[in-house]
Write a protein that holds these residues in place. Structure first.
Motif, PDB file in Angstrom:
ATOM      1  N   VAL A   7       0.832  -1.207   0.000  1.00 43.29           N
ATOM      2  CA  VAL A   7       0.000   0.000   0.000  1.00 43.29           C
ATOM      3  C   VAL A   7       0.866   1.257   0.000  1.00 43.29           C
ATOM      4  O   VAL A   7       0.583   2.229  -0.707  1.00 43.29           O
ATOM      5  N   SER A   8       1.931   1.262   0.782  1.00 42.80           N
ATOM      6  CA  SER A   8       2.829   2.418   0.821  1.00 42.80           C
ATOM      7  C   SER A   8       3.453   2.663  -0.543  1.00 42.80           C
ATOM      8  O   SER A   8       3.561   3.809  -1.004  1.00 42.80           O
ATOM      9  N   PHE A   9       3.866   1.595  -1.199  1.00 42.22           N
ATOM     10  CA  PHE A   9       4.469   1.729  -2.524  1.00 42.22           C
ATOM     11  C   PHE A   9       3.446   2.227  -3.540  1.00 42.22           C
ATOM     12  O   PHE A   9       3.760   3.065  -4.395  1.00 42.22           O
ATOM     13  N   LEU A  10       2.212   1.750  -3.439  1.00 43.09           N
ATOM     14  CA  LEU A  10       1.151   2.186  -4.347  1.00 43.09           C
ATOM     15  C   LEU A  10       0.919   3.683  -4.224  1.00 43.09           C
ATOM     16  O   LEU A  10       0.830   4.403  -5.222  1.00 43.09           O
ATOM     17  N   GLY A  11       0.844   4.178  -2.977  1.00 39.05           N
ATOM     18  CA  GLY A  11       0.625   5.606  -2.768  1.00 39.05           C
ATOM     19  C   GLY A  11       1.797   6.454  -3.216  1.00 39.05           C
ATOM     20  O   GLY A  11       1.628   7.524  -3.811  1.00 39.05           O
ATOM     21  N   ALA A  12       3.028   5.973  -2.940  1.00 33.05           N
ATOM     22  CA  ALA A  12       4.214   6.737  -3.315  1.00 33.05           C
ATOM     23  C   ALA A  12       4.408   6.750  -4.825  1.00 33.05           C
ATOM     24  O   ALA A  12       4.832   7.756  -5.407  1.00 33.05           O
ATOM     25  N   LEU A  13       4.080   5.629  -5.480  1.00 27.42           N
ATOM     26  CA  LEU A  13       4.307   5.515  -6.923  1.00 27.42           C
ATOM     27  C   LEU A  13       3.369   6.410  -7.715  1.00 27.42           C
ATOM     28  O   LEU A  13       3.751   6.920  -8.774  1.00 27.42           O
ATOM     29  N   ASP A  14       2.163   6.625  -7.214  1.00 28.13           N
ATOM     30  CA  ASP A  14       1.158   7.361  -7.974  1.00 28.13           C
ATOM     31  C   ASP A  14       1.644   8.753  -8.367  1.00 28.13           C
ATOM     32  O   ASP A  14       1.475   9.179  -9.509  1.00 28.13           O
ATOM     33  N   HIS A  15       2.249   9.449  -7.427  1.00 22.94           N
ATOM     34  CA  HIS A  15       2.665  10.830  -7.697  1.00 22.94           C
ATOM     35  C   HIS A  15       3.754  10.889  -8.761  1.00 22.94           C
ATOM     36  O   HIS A  15       3.700  11.703  -9.679  1.00 22.94           O
ATOM     37  N   THR A  16       4.756  10.016  -8.665  1.00 23.22           N
ATOM     38  CA  THR A  16       5.873  10.061  -9.607  1.00 23.22           C
ATOM     39  C   THR A  16       5.466   9.566 -10.990  1.00 23.22           C
ATOM     40  O   THR A  16       5.981  10.044 -12.002  1.00 23.22           O
ATOM     41  N   VAL A  17       4.541   8.602 -11.050  1.00 22.76           N
ATOM     42  CA  VAL A  17       4.077   8.101 -12.345  1.00 22.76           C
ATOM     43  C   VAL A  17       3.301   9.179 -13.093  1.00 22.76           C
ATOM     44  O   VAL A  17       3.501   9.393 -14.297  1.00 22.76           O
ATOM     45  N   VAL A  18       2.429   9.887 -12.395  1.00 28.05           N
ATOM     46  CA  VAL A  18       1.600  10.908 -13.036  1.00 28.05           C
ATOM     47  C   VAL A  18       2.449  12.075 -13.534  1.00 28.05           C
ATOM     48  O   VAL A  18       2.182  12.651 -14.592  1.00 28.05           O
ATOM     49  N   ALA A  19       3.500  12.425 -12.786  1.00 27.59           N
ATOM     50  CA  ALA A  19       4.334  13.562 -13.179  1.00 27.59           C
ATOM     51  C   ALA A  19       4.924  13.359 -14.570  1.00 27.59           C
ATOM     52  O   ALA A  19       5.018  14.304 -15.366  1.00 27.59           O
ATOM     53  N   THR A  20       5.311  12.123 -14.904  1.00 29.17           N
ATOM     54  CA  THR A  20       5.881  11.844 -16.218  1.00 29.17           C
ATOM     55  C   THR A  20       4.857  12.019 -17.326  1.00 29.17           C
ATOM     56  O   THR A  20       5.190  12.423 -18.440  1.00 29.17           O
ATOM     57  N   SER A  21       3.604  11.716 -17.040  1.00 32.53           N
ATOM     58  CA  SER A  21       2.549  11.728 -18.052  1.00 32.53           C
ATOM     59  C   SER A  21       1.809  13.059 -18.122  1.00 32.53           C
ATOM     60  O   SER A  21       0.850  13.185 -18.894  1.00 32.53           O
ATOM     61  N   LEU A  22       2.217  14.031 -17.343  1.00 29.15           N
ATOM     62  CA  LEU A  22       1.439  15.258 -17.176  1.00 29.15           C
ATOM     63  C   LEU A  22       1.250  16.002 -18.497  1.00 29.15           C
ATOM     64  O   LEU A  22       0.147  16.460 -18.817  1.00 29.15           O
ATOM     65  N   ALA A  23       2.318  16.135 -19.271  1.00 26.88           N
ATOM     66  CA  ALA A  23       2.211  16.879 -20.532  1.00 26.88           C
ATOM     67  C   ALA A  23       1.244  16.189 -21.500  1.00 26.88           C
ATOM     68  O   ALA A  23       0.445  16.846 -22.171  1.00 26.88           O
ATOM     69  N   THR A  24       1.294  14.867 -21.558  1.00 26.54           N
ATOM     70  CA  THR A  24       0.379  14.121 -22.426  1.00 26.54           C
ATOM     71  C   THR A  24      -1.070  14.281 -21.969  1.00 26.54           C
ATOM     72  O   THR A  24      -1.978  14.473 -22.789  1.00 26.54           O
ATOM     73  N   ILE A  25      -1.282  14.210 -20.668  1.00 24.33           N
ATOM     74  CA  ILE A  25      -2.635  14.362 -20.118  1.00 24.33           C
ATOM     75  C   ILE A  25      -3.197  15.734 -20.460  1.00 24.33           C
ATOM     76  O   ILE A  25      -4.330  15.863 -20.950  1.00 24.33           O
TER      77      ILE A  25
END
Length: 486
Positions: A7-25
């Protein structure tokens, strides 16, 4: 352990994963100018809810808050992927941020509620390792998912992993009774929410457009709301943030050291890649090796010192050594001349990561051991909250200083508003050398200032009481002389 780590990894990963995709989104939703709200809404919600969820964990029981946070995170992830415009996405991200705050906070609180103090550093270091690992792999995972399946799967991929984590949590996480029947501090929660919201908005606006009237107004509102919040907390029977924590020397020093981490490292790490691209004339991919070295140092150090602290029961040496090493590393960064081989700043920032990781997760265990078990959630939330606020505020200050310094010293023909590494790398060798020298000159006093922040941490660490963590989980620690005002 498996449940909490997942669960900790899931929460921590979400922020860094989205940052990479931000321009596409942002491009797909036709809202490039508003794309910052995808991050701001998430950060704001998670920051505001930290003290609220910590207190609810104390009152209702950490297991209930933990499971509710996970379910909310999964539902919000579904709606993030279904969003048809930036407004829908920002609203769904608020839900994700609230859930993420619980995923970050509740595992630490659960460990503090069911594990003996001496064993906590080792276990919390493993749980805390989710954060640096997420930073290391998140950008790559986000890019791969976006390229292969589309940006919506950046959010939807949380669901199957989260369902597995939820099943594990239902089976494995023990029931920890809360203090039901006590009144929740609604007024304090609302006023603190106003204060934190105003502060985060002021910091965000300052980092984008400098200090203007909206920033000043938001900062004034934050200060006034904070004053009202303190007045409320002094009067209520069950305060959201028990102010007596600040009268306990151990907890107070842990709070100071947590703030030092937010100010001294987290505020600058996002600007390091640009600095490396400009001063060392590298590509964006290569510049990412420096923050990776920093995070890898944190990962190695937090696991090693957590194991050592649990084995010996002593914790005071680690923040003393850690703040000293980190301060030395930042000071070295301030005096590095541009043009050195890339391994030099990598090695120095690895040193800063080693120093920070030496006490980053240990602070939570020490603060929990100094507080009554009935306040485990609130003290854990307070330690996390001050780090987040320190990072948010200092990031805005650092960004403003870098922007102003670079704009004032740019060579003729270059515009600060359109300056990119690609533009600089396409310029003549003389211009590249000038920009490299400029970035080194602008960043040098910033690194010195951050080293001073860690120097404050050295003083605080030296004042930390030299005690051993207990081998036993006591039902309710008796008050000690340390609860007297320092």
């Amino acid at each position: 352990m498996i449940s909490l780590l997942t669960v900790s990894f899931l929460g921590a990963l979400d922020h860094t994963v989205v940052a990479t995709s931000l321009a596409t989104i942002a491009g797909d939703l036709g809202a490039v100018q508003q794309m910052s709200w995808v991050i701001v809404s998430y950060t704001l919600a998670s920051t505001v809810m930290l003290p609220v969820l910590g207190k609810l964990g104390d009152l209702l029981g950490v297991r209930l808050v933990f499971l509710a946070s996970l379910v909310l995170f999964l539902v919000a992830s579904l709606f993030c992927g279904l969003a048809q415009d930036i407004t829908q996405l920002a609203i769904a991200r608020v839900g994700q941020g609230i859930g993420s705050a619980g995923l970050h906070l509740m595992p630490q609180t659960i460990i503090g509620s069911v594990v003996a103090p001496r064993d906590r550093p080792r276990i919390l270091s493993v749980i805390g390792a989710a954060f640096p690992i997420a930073i290391l792999v998140g950008p790559l995972v986000g890019g791969l998912i976006t390229d292969a399946w589309g940006w919506r799967w950046v959010f939807w991929v949380n669901i199957p992993v989260g369902i597995v984590a939820l099943v594990l949590a239902v089976i494995a996480v023990p029931h920890v009774p809360g203090r039901s029947g006590r009144r929740f501090d609604i007024a304090g929660a609302l006023v603190l929410g106003v204060s934190i919201t105003a502060l985060v908005l002021a910091a965000s606006w300052a980092s984008v457009g400098g200090v203007g009237m909206p920033v000043v107004v938001a900062a004034v509102i934050a200060l006034l709301a904070l004053a009202v919040f303190i007045a409320i907390e002094l009067r209520v029977g069950e305060p959201l943030v028990p102010l007596h924590h600040f009268a306990n020397r151990t907890i107070l020093i842990c709070i100071v050291l947590s703030t030092v981490i937010g100010v001294g490292l987290f505020s600058v790490v996002s600007y390091v890649p640009t600095y490396i691209q400009m001063a060392y004339r590298t590509s964006a991919t290569v510049s990412g090796l420096v923050p990776i070295a920093t995070v890898f140092g944190m990962l190695v150090s937090t696991l090693f010192t957590g194991w050592l602290a649990s084995r010996s029961g002593r914790y005071r040496p680690f923040p003393i050594i850690g703040t000293t090493v980190a301060a030395a590393g930042l000071l070295i960064m301030a005096f590095l001349p541009p043009g050195l081989p890339l391994w030099v700043p990598m090695a120095v920032m690895f040193l800063v990561g080693i120093g920070t990781g030496a006490f980053m997760n240990l602070l939570v265990a020490v603060a929990q051991s100094a507080a009554p078990r009935s306040d485990t959630g609130s003290v854990t939330a307070t330690v996390s909250l001050v780090r987040q606020i320190g990072s948010t505020t200092a990031t805005a200050v650092v960004g403003g200083l870098i922007g102003a310094g670079v704009a004032a010293g740019l060579p003729a023909g270059l515009d600060a508003a359109t300056l990119t590494p690609a533009v600089v790398h396409a310029s003549s060798a003389a211009v590249q050398a000038q920009v490299a020298a400029l970035y080194s000159a602008v960043l040098a006093p910033i690194f010195i200032g951050l080293a001073i922040a860690y120097a404050v941490g050295i003083v605080a660490a030296l004042l930390l009481p030299d005690r051993r963590l207990s081998d036993h989980l006591e039902p309710e620690p008796a008050p000690t002389a340390e609860t007297a005002v320092v």
